[in-house]
Write an enzyme that holds these catalytic residues in place. Structure first.
Site, PDB file in Angstrom:
ATOM      1  N   HIS A   1     -10.631  -5.314  -3.466  1.00  0.00           N
ATOM      2  CA  HIS A   1      -9.254  -5.556  -2.699  1.00  0.00           C
ATOM      3  C   HIS A   1      -9.226  -5.725  -1.318  1.00  0.00           C
ATOM      4  CE1 HIS A   1     -10.165  -1.283  -2.648  1.00  0.00           C
ATOM      5  NE2 HIS A   1      -9.603  -1.197  -1.450  1.00  0.00           N
TER       6      HIS A   1
ATOM      7  N   ASP B   1       0.922  -1.310  -0.112  1.00  0.00           N
ATOM      8  CA  ASP B   1       0.025  -0.110  -0.175  1.00  0.00           C
ATOM      9  C   ASP B   1       0.939   1.323   0.014  1.00  0.00           C
ATOM     10  OD1 ASP B   1      -3.261   0.561   0.893  1.00  0.00           O
ATOM     11  OD2 ASP B   1      -1.728   2.081   1.024  1.00  0.00           O
ATOM     12  N   ILE B   2       0.458   2.296  -0.784  1.00  0.00           N
ATOM     13  CA  ILE B   2       1.115   3.381  -1.049  1.00  0.00           C
ATOM     14  C   ILE B   2       1.245   4.364   0.298  1.00  0.00           C
ATOM     15  CG2 ILE B   2      -0.399   4.957  -1.871  1.00  0.00           C
ATOM     16  CD1 ILE B   2       1.588   5.748  -4.082  1.00  0.00           C
TER      17      ILE B   2
ATOM     18  N   HIS C   1      -7.100  -5.723   2.063  1.00  0.00           N
ATOM     19  CA  HIS C   1      -5.913  -5.009   2.759  1.00  0.00           C
ATOM     20  C   HIS C   1      -5.222  -6.367   3.780  1.00  0.00           C
ATOM     21  CE1 HIS C   1      -6.953  -0.737   2.286  1.00  0.00           C
ATOM     22  NE2 HIS C   1      -8.355  -1.248   1.977  1.00  0.00           N
TER      23      HIS C   1
ATOM     24  N   VAL D   1     -11.105   2.958  -3.527  1.00  0.00           N
ATOM     25  CA  VAL D   1     -10.574   2.418  -4.945  1.00  0.00           C
ATOM     26  C   VAL D   1     -11.630   1.513  -5.488  1.00  0.00           C
ATOM     27  CG1 VAL D   1      -8.851   1.237  -6.580  1.00  0.00           C
ATOM     28  CG2 VAL D   1      -8.236   2.935  -4.595  1.00  0.00           C
TER      29      VAL D   1
ATOM     30  N   ASN E   1     -13.049  -3.045   2.353  1.00  0.00           N
ATOM     31  CA  ASN E   1     -14.215  -2.145   2.503  1.00  0.00           C
ATOM     32  C   ASN E   1     -14.916  -2.019   1.052  1.00  0.00           C
ATOM     33  OD1 ASN E   1     -12.809  -0.875   4.729  1.00  0.00           O
ATOM     34  ND2 ASN E   1     -11.341   0.196   3.706  1.00  0.00           N
TER      35      ASN E   1
HETATM   36  P1  AMP Z   1      -9.902   1.441   0.213  1.00  0.00           P
HETATM   37  O1  AMP Z   1     -10.048   2.889   0.999  1.00  0.00           O
HETATM   38  O2  AMP Z   1     -10.207   0.429   1.231  1.00  0.00           O
HETATM   39  O3  AMP Z   1     -10.558   1.409  -1.040  1.00  0.00           O
HETATM   40  O4  AMP Z   1      -8.273   1.202  -0.035  1.00  0.00           O
HETATM   41  C1  AMP Z   1      -7.550   1.883  -1.027  1.00  0.00           C
HETATM   42  C2  AMP Z   1      -6.108   1.657  -0.749  1.00  0.00           C
HETATM   43  O5  AMP Z   1      -5.258   1.894  -1.827  1.00  0.00           O
HETATM   44  C3  AMP Z   1      -5.512   2.863   0.399  1.00  0.00           C
HETATM   45  O6  AMP Z   1      -5.118   2.163   1.473  1.00  0.00           O
HETATM   46  C4  AMP Z   1      -4.551   3.512  -0.361  1.00  0.00           C
HETATM   47  O7  AMP Z   1      -3.382   3.834   0.355  1.00  0.00           O
HETATM   48  C5  AMP Z   1      -4.057   2.579  -1.433  1.00  0.00           C
HETATM   49  N1  AMP Z   1      -3.522   3.179  -2.674  1.00  0.00           N
HETATM   50  C6  AMP Z   1      -4.043   3.799  -3.572  1.00  0.00           C
HETATM   51  N2  AMP Z   1      -3.283   4.230  -4.645  1.00  0.00           N
HETATM   52  C7  AMP Z   1      -2.425   3.284  -4.401  1.00  0.00           C
HETATM   53  C8  AMP Z   1      -1.046   2.926  -5.217  1.00  0.00           C
HETATM   54  N3  AMP Z   1      -0.929   3.784  -6.435  1.00  0.00           N
HETATM   55  N4  AMP Z   1      -0.361   2.103  -4.882  1.00  0.00           N
HETATM   56  C9  AMP Z   1      -0.544   1.308  -3.809  1.00  0.00           C
HETATM   57  N5  AMP Z   1      -1.739   1.559  -2.902  1.00  0.00           N
HETATM   58  C10 AMP Z   1      -2.527   2.604  -3.382  1.00  0.00           C
END
Ligand code: AMP
Length: 116
Positions: free
Chosen positions: A101, A32-33, A103, A97, A88
């Protein structure tokens, strides 16, 4: 229903980079970024599914099994023993996103399930 402009779809297409942890025919995992724990891995299916409910409803059994098995591969190869899985589903649940996915969070005491 599925919007292919989301950031994880762009990662799958190789349009933006990621820090890959694991990849096979069914799943891709990357760091995760913006990590919320010392170890914070995002696991996504390679198919176009918008969230957990969409994946559960439409993915083939092969995809579901492949995705689930990836969790074991990742935690084993990364020597992760105690961990939390979060997915989520929908904006009110915190999904930002729109590609399904999970986590994988580890490396600290997680505390209660939800923040108070
Ligand atoms: P959610 O809020 O459950 O949809 O999780 C989305 C996750 O994607 C968040 O924890 C972000 O930090 C992560 N995220 C967004 N863009 C990127 C990226 N380019 N590379 C890796 N993780 C990302």
């Amino acid at each position: 229903m599925y919007d292919s402009h989301n950031v994880f779809a762009k990662i799958l297409r190789g349009e933006i980079p990621c820090s890959t942890v694991y990849e096979d025919s069914y799943a891709l995992a990357f760091y995760d970024i913006s990590p919320a724990a010392p170890t914070h891995i995002i696991l996504i299916p390679k198919g176009a599914y918008s969230d957990a409910a969409d994946f559960s409803a439409r993915a083939s059994e092969t995809e579901i099994i492949g995705f689930s098995r990836a969790i074991a591969h990742i935690t084993h190869t990364q020597s992760i023993t105690d961990f939390r899985l979060i997915s989520n589903c929908g904006p009110r649940a915190g999904q930002t996103v729109a590609h399904y996915h999970v986590h994988i969070l580890a490396g600290k005491d997680m505390g209660p399930l939800l923040a108070q």
